[in-house]
Write an enzyme that holds these catalytic residues in place. Structure first.
Site, short mmCIF file in Angstrom:
data_model
loop_
_atom_site.label_atom_id
_atom_site.label_comp_id
_atom_site.label_asym_id
_atom_site.label_seq_id
_atom_site.Cartn_x
_atom_site.Cartn_y
_atom_site.Cartn_z
CG HIS A 1 -4.96 10.90 2.90
ND1 HIS A 1 -6.00 10.87 3.81
CD2 HIS A 1 -4.04 9.99 3.35
CE1 HIS A 1 -5.74 9.98 4.76
NE2 HIS A 1 -4.56 9.43 4.50
CD GLN B 1 -2.86 4.58 10.88
OE1 GLN B 1 -4.08 4.60 10.72
NE2 GLN B 1 -2.03 5.01 9.96
CD GLU C 1 -6.35 4.85 4.74
OE1 GLU C 1 -5.82 5.53 5.64
OE2 GLU C 1 -5.70 4.09 3.99
CE LYS D 1 -3.58 2.15 7.48
NZ LYS D 1 -4.36 2.96 6.52
NE ARG E 1 -7.82 6.64 9.62
CZ ARG E 1 -7.11 6.55 8.52
NH1 ARG E 1 -5.84 6.19 8.57
NH2 ARG E 1 -7.65 6.82 7.34
CG ASP F 1 -2.10 0.93 1.04
OD1 ASP F 1 -2.40 1.31 -0.10
OD2 ASP F 1 -2.74 1.28 2.05
CG ASP G 1 -5.69 0.36 3.88
OD1 ASP G 1 -5.75 -0.78 4.39
OD2 ASP G 1 -4.80 1.18 4.15
CD GLU H 1 -5.46 2.96 -0.19
OE1 GLU H 1 -4.64 2.39 -0.95
OE2 GLU H 1 -5.32 2.99 1.05
CD GLU I 1 -8.02 13.27 4.04
OE1 GLU I 1 -7.79 14.27 3.34
OE2 GLU I 1 -8.18 12.13 3.57
CB THR J 1 -7.58 -4.65 2.26
OG1 THR J 1 -6.66 -4.24 3.28
CG2 THR J 1 -7.47 -3.71 1.07
#
Length: 436
Positions: free
Chosen positions: A145, A255, A214, A268, A252, A138, A248, A216, A380, A272
């Protein structure tokens, strides 16, 4: 070439004659995994087409001579490994067979027996992972971002690490937890530091409270490179089989505690999601555009002769609540990448890393420059939970709740000739009980 004779090819379908993405299906009459292409709201079963005594796969697609069983395989890896020239010939031949003005009407259009067996409603088939994925990397190529998240935690002056504009930053993900669209996602457990200011640092273990998505784009590798041999940036396009949408999923809070010093791990590796149809590289060629301008002086191995090296894919994110209310929470474009996939491949192989057929590369979160409505993650949109995203029905979110579903969509082109990916969706289910 005009429209298709296939049933229910709506002008607004993602799967026009200009697309014809490949996937792996099981059908009511065949529970073994095998290949198909999407056309409108239907599929063309390639295993049925190849096995029909009146067709002859090699006569339809000369480059498949000696590979007549390629569409009976449980993944697309064998087809992908044949290379882009073969993919191009097969896709062109399929477009001809499915076109209203086909040059070979006797093969499929005017063959009721074969047509009935080979053309099936998408609703009647089950989709599966299209590739056997050995490795997953990834990247972090979504500039807006990266800048927004960096600003959030380090301030605008230090938003991007010094290396960010000099090389495609990435990390090795977990291939075993990649799932096809529609697969449930279980909320992960992990270590969480509830109060970062407290001393001594004392985490708890429990379900993530900041589960995120996420947005992607994913890229599948077609042909491998040998160990010790780098792939040139201008040859890397030939290494690409096709593209999918990719979510993904990210915890948070887990993380934030674990990522120093080696980056994401349990935050993570629990899931996915990818879309089931692989849009071939050639189908996206008409939609090439320039990436975001990079002001850094690039090393020679990253300098592309082809300036239009990313794709203007219109992207959307829907959030559906447990009550069934759906809100489109983001719209952006895949052109908002600082690095192209050929650059990612060139950097990935620079030191001699051997990529293999079926390896998956993720772009990193794609956000736009236009504010919260173009963000590719809740991190975000909510400023790490400080603001709420308003949803239909007077609901709101900072991060995902159990029962929420996220659906990604992407499409290029205009009505009647749309090249899209279909849905990439997953619903969140509650965490499992932790074991001591």
């Amino acid at each position: 070439m005009g429209g298709s004779w296939a049933p229910d090819v709506s002008p607004t379908s993602d799967f026009s004659l200009e697309n014809l993405p490949f996937g792996i299906v099981t059908t009511p009459d065949d529970t073994s995994l095998h290949a198909a292409v999407a056309i409108g709201s239907s599929i063309l079963d390639l295993k049925v087409l190849a096995a029909h005594p009146g067709t002859g796969l090699a006569s339809l697609f000369p480059s498949l001579a000696g590979h007549e069983d390629v569409f009976a395989q449980p993944t697309l890896n064998a087809f992908a490994q044949l290379g882009r020239a073969v993919h191009r010939e097969v896709r062109s031949g399929l477009r001809d067979l499915l076109a209203a003005d086909t040059s070979r009407p006797e093969v499929l259009r005017d063959s009721p027996e074969l047509r009935e067996k080979a053309i099936l409603s998408q609703r009647s088939v089950r989709m599966h992972l299209p590739m056997a994925i050995g490795d997953y990397t990834d990247f972090y190529a979504g500039y807006h971002h990266a800048f927004a998240v960096g600003t959030m935690f380090r301030g605008a002056q230090n938003a991007l690490q010094p290396s960010y504009t000099h090389l495609p930053v990435g990390y090795h993900g977990r291939a075993s937890s990649i799932v096809v669209s529609g697969t449930p996602i279980r909320r992960p457990n992990g270590q969480i530091l509830l109060d970062p200011t407290a001393e001594p640092k004392q985490p708890i273990t429990g379900p993530s409270r900041k589960l995120d998505f996420e947005l992607e784009l994913g890229c599948f590798i077609a042909r491998p490179n040998k160990a010790g041999e780098a792939v040139g940036v201008d040859e890397a396009d030939d290494q690409i089989f096709g593209y999918v949408l990719l979510n993904d999923w990210s915890a948070r809070d887990i993380q934030a505690w674990e990522y120093v010093p080696l980056g994401p791990f349990n935050s993570k590796n629990f899931g996915t999601t990818i879309s089931p149809w692989v849009v071939l590289a050639d189908a996206l060629e008409p939609f090439r555009t320039k990436p975001i301008e990079n002001l850094a002086e690039l090393q020679g191995y990253l300098r592309e002769a082809k300036h239009a090296s990313v794709f203007d894919i219109r992207l959307e994110v829907d959030l559906t609540t447990p009550e069934g209310d759906t809100t489109t929470i983001a719209r952006t474009s895949a052109k908002n990448l600082l690095w192209s996939f050929p650059q990612m491949i060139a950097h990935h192989t620079l030191g001699g890393c051997p990529l293999r057929t079926g390896d998956l590369l993720g772009s990193g979160t794609i956000s736009g420059p236009g504010g919260l409505s173009e963000c590719g993650s809740l991190l975000e949109m909510t400023q790490n939970g400080k603001k709420e995203v308003l949803l239909y029905g007077m609901d709101a979110r900072t991060f995902l709740k159990d029962g929420d579903a996220i659906t990604l969509r992407g499409v290029c082109g205009e009505d009647g000739a749309r090249v899209g990916f279909g849905d990439c969706g997953g619903r969140v289910f509650s965490a499992s009980t932790t074991k001591r």
